[in-house]
Design an enzyme around this catalytic site. Structure first.
Site, PDB file in Angstrom:
ATOM      1  CB  SER A  95      -0.902  -0.010   1.237  1.00 64.04           C
ATOM      2  OG  SER A  95      -1.702   1.146   1.251  1.00 64.04           O
ATOM      3  CB  THR A 100      -3.999   3.928  -7.832  1.00 64.61           C
ATOM      4  OG1 THR A 100      -4.509   3.025  -6.847  1.00 64.61           O
ATOM      5  CG2 THR A 100      -5.165   4.614  -8.526  1.00 64.61           C
ATOM      6  CG  ASN A 145      -1.871   5.632  -1.265  1.00 65.27           C
ATOM      7  OD1 ASN A 145      -1.788   6.779  -1.655  1.00 65.27           O
ATOM      8  ND2 ASN A 145      -2.046   4.612  -2.077  1.00 65.27           N
ATOM      9  CB  SER A 148      -5.194   3.713   0.009  1.00 63.42           C
ATOM     10  OG  SER A 148      -5.116   2.306   0.097  1.00 63.42           O
TER      11      SER A 148
END
Length: 1125
Positions: A95, A100, A145, A148
């Protein structure tokens, strides 16, 4: 697309770790640091990409730079396009490592390298804009994050044979729905809640009954409500725009926002205990204002939802037991409803996006999968969500090991390639600990959830301690293994698993409840009763008619099954890896923590990957397809190779001067070490194909020129023959004309000679005739003089006699006139005398009454003349004839007007007296049609002159419809053929439309079989456009039996008559509501579960004379109506 010739060009550090010297862990980390300090965040291990999260924007993220910085993606795309191999991009990392953003970069790469065109650009834009929507509803800020992903996403991008995108399909995995109700310290809820409150307009918030103040909502954490670098208001506008681009209708967007607002309102509902007679406490809602507003948003009766929060109904076979809920159970039910409502809304969003972006073509597609799934998570407090997230990462690591390390080494051994085995850690033992069907942790958790009796998290931990105590990767303080009894870092209510990424401590509290994921049936049924457009789709199990007493599968079972399907899908594709690494735990740029990066490099197995790549081969292919693809590069193998395929490949590679160290021969495959060798062969093949195309063009042009020359030669012979014929004809005609001229001159000379002789003879005859004529004239004149003298003498006698007779007659006439004057004078004198006597006798009476009598006589005479004149000037008996005779005298103005009015009423009465009852009904229907459509629909003026026939099919007389006639018990008011519009393609199929006093029927035109019979009370409204088309929609009452298959979209040539009779029939019946007529160029039609917008536009001359319906997408039917002349 150009390919970089070398990774060594203008390189900082080593761009490909395969080339790193010396190869050890320290040099590996130092190379990553050097490139990271110079903003070179991408490093490669062959085709595997190592991505360092820079925690800031870099200029390499522009579309122009994407192709340059991601050659690994370029290799995957070229394999998909040129070699027809399905690909998948696996993005892994813990993470906060930037997975992304890497997935967005993959999408940007696809958009950059694909072709152009209106349809292709639309598909690319929809694929790109699906990301902001899913991020808003599925991402949240965590301690590691700020954006996230709290769900797993796998997207299959589908391409055509040219490599252009056709569409995509998105699969989502395990949304972290517990975040809706509770967030750890320093984290916040999903982005959409904050974006909605910050970016929505005041009117929107008023409609959703919301306030901008975050502190008013219990489900929103306040310590991290605002995040630096995130503009929630701008993000909300981006999400709204993205939803519009993807294809969401405006009413769908509003429905989604209403459900988000309902979740916020649901969190504000609080409960209080209320004692009952039996001594048990019952939960009650404290403040019903939030409950009321939530019920208004969802369209639920407040009492129904309030009861669902206070009571729970348990069904077992034929028995039902209702129990009260205490305050704790009520809060559990509230949170369960909020989590399920948001989770199901998210799944609906994914399904709706898939409907818009899926490929429309039915042909086989090439597929590139992109996996962006949650990273490995190690928090201070790890629960059920972190356990299954880390389980998914274990499975991804396992498939990486199998496809990249183990499978590749085993293939070298199978093919007889000389190979030194490389040791690596295989995490299959950890996956077996979690997913084993007998003794796995998930299996034991499901067993605990399903067994009868008292089930708690402690009983589950006891079972783990009993069964998994001896496992080398499982640790628990209460297990039989004595070495953990004194481990104070391991609390009593926890267990620890040694994952491939490190040890993770899991707190067992909440495991059983989160795995059960129960939602009380009372709440499901309450949600199903809501009138909101999405609720029945989100809670289908709430349908009372479909009660299922079977226990739903657990969350762990569902996730395990979905992960298994994902793994099977990934194994069918050629994998490409992006391994994301987090440089530091502070989410700050320019900071590189060696220990953290080293830990990630170790558990990702990157060193082992480098060793395998350095010792192995980048490309392998069976001999037959290899020879078939590259055989044109060698004269000996082109066009056909007669021997074994391996011998042909050997001849081919020797002829192409490929160095021996760049390839190796296996038992069934050729192995190529460096991708540059493969790219060189591809470039030479592409050039050879161009040469072959040039050769084919040359041969074709030669054949075409020879054929043209032969045709010209044949044509020249034909032209020469025709010309010689033409020249001889001209010569013959010239000789013929000369002969004719000579003949004409000869004939002329002879003719003139004969003419002179004839003229002489004629002059002699004329002279004799003239002399004879003069003699005869002299004789005639002498005889004429004699006759004239004789005639003059006779006329003189007659004239004298006539004058005498005239004189005698005039004398007689004078005598008669004198006598007549005398008699007239006597009569006049007598008349005057008699008048004088009368006047003397009646003088007194005449002077008293003469004026009045004369006036009355004159008036009576004028009236008599007026009425007699009306008799001759009376207009026709037609009520529309407005003519009337002119007014003769001003004093008759009132009478003249009144007589005109009385005459008009009288002839109207006479005209009405001629009507039959049927004709009266027709005129009443025409009048009603005028009230409905006049000046509203362009089709109406053309229907005025057409009589309403009603039964256009003559259903009573036609034997073809005898069966249909017998099926309809009532009198048929209208029977006509209509077209039923198909939603899938916009085309119409003919149907028979019958209307009676109580219902309307749709039947098959050929067989007469009844397809649908709808009672008129179920018909709520009829929608038509304002234009000259024949389309109309029959909208049915929601919830009625007739509305199961949705509304009807029909077209007819007699639209005005059909709708008028429907409206008239619905109005005259006392027990029916009046049918609404909606006239608009854009309206919605319900097809089963979906609403489709029907839009009418003015078309050009190319559309013909009739309206045409075309399906634009899954939510839009467009009707092109020809422009009025």
């Amino acid at each position: 697309m150009e390919v970089k010739t070398s990774l060594l060009d203008n390189m900082i550090g080593v761009g490909d770790m395969v080339l790193l010297e010396p190869l050890n862990e320290d040099s590996f980390i130092e190379n990553l640091r050097k490139r990271f300090d110079h903003n070179e965040i991408y490093t490669y291990i062959g085709s595997v990409v190592i991505s360092m999260n820079p925690y800031r924007s870099l200029p390499i993220f522009t579309p122009e730079k994407v192709e340059e910085y991601l050659p690994g993606l370029d290799e995957a795309y070229r394999s998909l396009r040129d070699q027809d191999k399905d690909q998948c991009i696996l993005i892994t990392g813990e993470s906060g490592a930037g997975k992304t953003e890497a997935s967005k970069l993959v999408m940007s790469y696809v958009a950059a390298v694909c072709g152009k065109g209106q349809e292709v650009n639309k598909v690319k834009e929809q694929l790109l804009q699906s990301n902001p929507v899913l991020e808003a509803f599925g991402n949240a800020k965590t301690v590691r994050n700020d954006n996230s992903s709290r769900f797993g996403k796998y997207m299959d991008i589908e391409f055509d044979f040219k490599g252009d995108p056709l569409g995509g399909v998105i699969s989502n995995y395990l949304l972290e729905k517990s975040r809706v109700c509770k967030q750890p310290r320093g984290e916040r809820n999903f982005h959409i809640f904050y974006q909605l409150l910050s970016g929505a307009s005041g009117d929107t918030l008023t409609k959703l009954k919301l306030d901008r103040d975050f502190s008013k909502y219990n489900y929103l954490s306040l310590d991290s409500a605002t995040v630096s670098g995130l503009d929630d208001a701008a993000s909300f506008r981006t999400v709204r725009n993205a939803m519009q681009i993807v294809g969401f209708m405006e009413d769908e967007v509003q429905s989604v926002l209403e459900l988000v607002a309902a979740v916020l309102k649901l969190g504000n509902i609080e409960f209080k205990p209320e004692s009952r007679v039996n001594g048990f406490d019952e939960s009650r809602v404290k403040d019903k204002n939030d409950l009321k507003e939530m019920c208004e948003l969802l369209g639920i009766e407040q009492s129904v939802l309030e009861r669902a929060f206070s009571y729970r109904t348990v069904e077992a076979k034929m028995e039902k037991v209702s129990t009260t809920l205490n305050v704790a159970q009520a809060y559990y039910a509230r949170d369960a409803l909020a989590k399920n409502l948001y989770s199901r809304l998210f799944s609906w969003l994914v399904t709706r996006i898939n409907e818009s972006i899926k490929a429309q073509a039915k042909t086989r597609h090439k597929v590139m999968g992109v996996l962006d799934i949650y990273g490995f998570e190690i928090f201070e407090d790890n629960s059920f969500e972190q356990f299954i997230i880390n389980y998914c990462n274990e499975k991804l690591q396992q498939i990486f090991i199998e496809l990249t390390l183990r499978e590749e080494q085993e293939e070298y051994v199978r093919e007889g390639i000389e190979w030194t085995n490389i040791e690596y850690f295989n995490n299959a033992v950890i996956c077996d600990l979690i997913e084993n069907n007998q003794n796995g942790i998930l299996a034991m958790l499901d067993e605990e959830c399903l067994r009868p009796g008292t089930v708690t998290d402690d009983t589950f931990l006891d079972k783990l301690n009993t069964i998994c105590a001896e496992h080398q990767h499982f640790e628990s303080r209460l297990s039989k293994n004595s070495k953990f009894l004194t481990d104070h870092s391991l609390p009593h209510s926890c267990f620890r698993i040694q994952h491939y990424a490190g040890k993770v401590l899991y707190r067992v509290e909440g495991f059983v409840d989160k795995n059960n994921d129960l939602l009380y049936r009372d709440l499901s049924q309450a949600m199903y009763k809501a009138t909101h457009s999405l609720m029945r789709q989100l809670f289908p199990e709430g349908n009372p008619a479909k009660v299922n007493l079977k226990r739903p599968p657990t969350a762990g079972f569902q996730f395990k099954a979905s992960v298994g399907g994902l793994m099977r899908n990934l194994q069918t594709k050629n994998p490409n890896y992006i391994r994301c690494i987090k440089p530091n735990d502070k989410k700050a740029s320019h900071i590189f923590t060696d220990s953290l990066v080293c830990h990630q490099v170790r558990y990702l197995g990157l060193m082992e990957n480098v060793r395998v790549r350095r010792a192995g081969y980048a490309f392998r292919q069976p001999y037959e397809p290899c020879l078939e693809r590259y055989k044109m590069l060698c004269r000996q193998t082109w066009p056909h190779w007669r021997g074994p395929a391996r011998d042909g490949v050997e001849v081919l590679l020797i002829d192409c001067s490929v160095p021996a160290e760049e390839f190796a021969y296996g038992r069934s495959k050729i192995f190529i070490r460096n991708p540059r060798t493969l790219f060189t062969l591809e470039e030479r093949r592409r050039a050879c194909l161009q040469d072959l195309a040039t050769l084919i063009q040359k041969i074709y042009r030669g054949w075409k020129c020879r054929t043209h020359f032969i045709l010209l030669k044949k044509s020249q012979v034909v032209v020469a023959a025709w010309y010689r014929r033409y020249a001889q004809q001209k010569k013959y005609e010239k000789i013929k004309r000369a002969t004719l001229v000579m003949q004409s001159f000869t004939r002329g000379w002879k003719a003139r000679k004969i003419l002179r002789q004839l003229k002489y003879e004629k002059r002699c005859k004329e002279a004799v005739t003239t002399i004879a004529a003069y003699w005869h004239g002299t004789e005639a004149r002498m005889e004429l003089r004699r006759l004239k003298t004789e005639a003059r003498n006779k006329r003189a006698v007659s004239v004298i006699w006539a004058y005498w007779q005239g004189t005698k007659a005039r004398r007689e006439l004078r005598c008669l006139k004198e006598e007549a004057r005398r008699k007239h004078a006597v009569a006049v004198i007598w008349a005057y005398w008699r008048g004088l006597q009368v006047r003397r006798e009646y003088r007194k009476f005449f002077r008293a009454n003469a004026g009045k009598k004369i006036y009355c006589f004159i008036i009576q005479r004028i009236m008599q003349k007026y009425f007699l004149g009306l008799k001759t000037t009376m207009p026709s008996m037609s009520p529309i004839d407005n003519t009337w005779s002119a007014q003769p005298y001003s004093f008759l103005e009132g009478a003249h007007t009144e007589l005109r009015r009385i005459f008009h009423f009288w002839r109207c009465k006479k005209h009405r007296g001629q009507f039959t009852e049927e004709k009266k009904a027709v005129y009443e229907e025409k009048l009603e049609a005028s009230e409905i459509f006049k000046d509203k629909k362009a089709l109406y003026p053309s229907s005025v002159s057409q009589p309403f026939k009603g039964d256009y099919l003559e259903i009573q007389k036609n034997p073809k419809y005898q069966k249909l006639n017998s099926a309809v018990e009532e009198k048929v008011l209208l029977a006509d053929v209509v077209n039923k519009i198909n939603r899938a393609n916009g085309k119409g199929s003919p149907r028979l439309f019958l209307l009676t006093k109580s219902n309307f029927v749709l039947a098959d035109q050929k067989t007469g079989q009844v397809k649908a019979s709808v009672p008129l009370p179920d018909l709520t409204s009829v929608s038509v456009s304002t234009q000259s088309d024949g389309f109309f929609a029959l909208k049915l009452k929601e919830g009625s039996a007739s509305a199961a298959k949705g509304d009807f979209l029909l077209s007819s040539e007699h639209l005005i008559e059909i709708i008028t009779k429907l409206h008239r029939t619905g109005t005259t019946a006392a027990d029916k509501d009046q049918i609404n007529i909606d006239i608009s160029d854009e309206f919605l039609v319900q097809f089963k579960q979906d609403k489709v917008c029907v839009k009418f536009i003015q078309g050009g001359p190319k559309n013909g004379t009739s309206a045409a319906c075309k399906r634009k997408n899954n939510r839009l039917l467009e009707v092109s109506v020809p422009s009025s002349p």
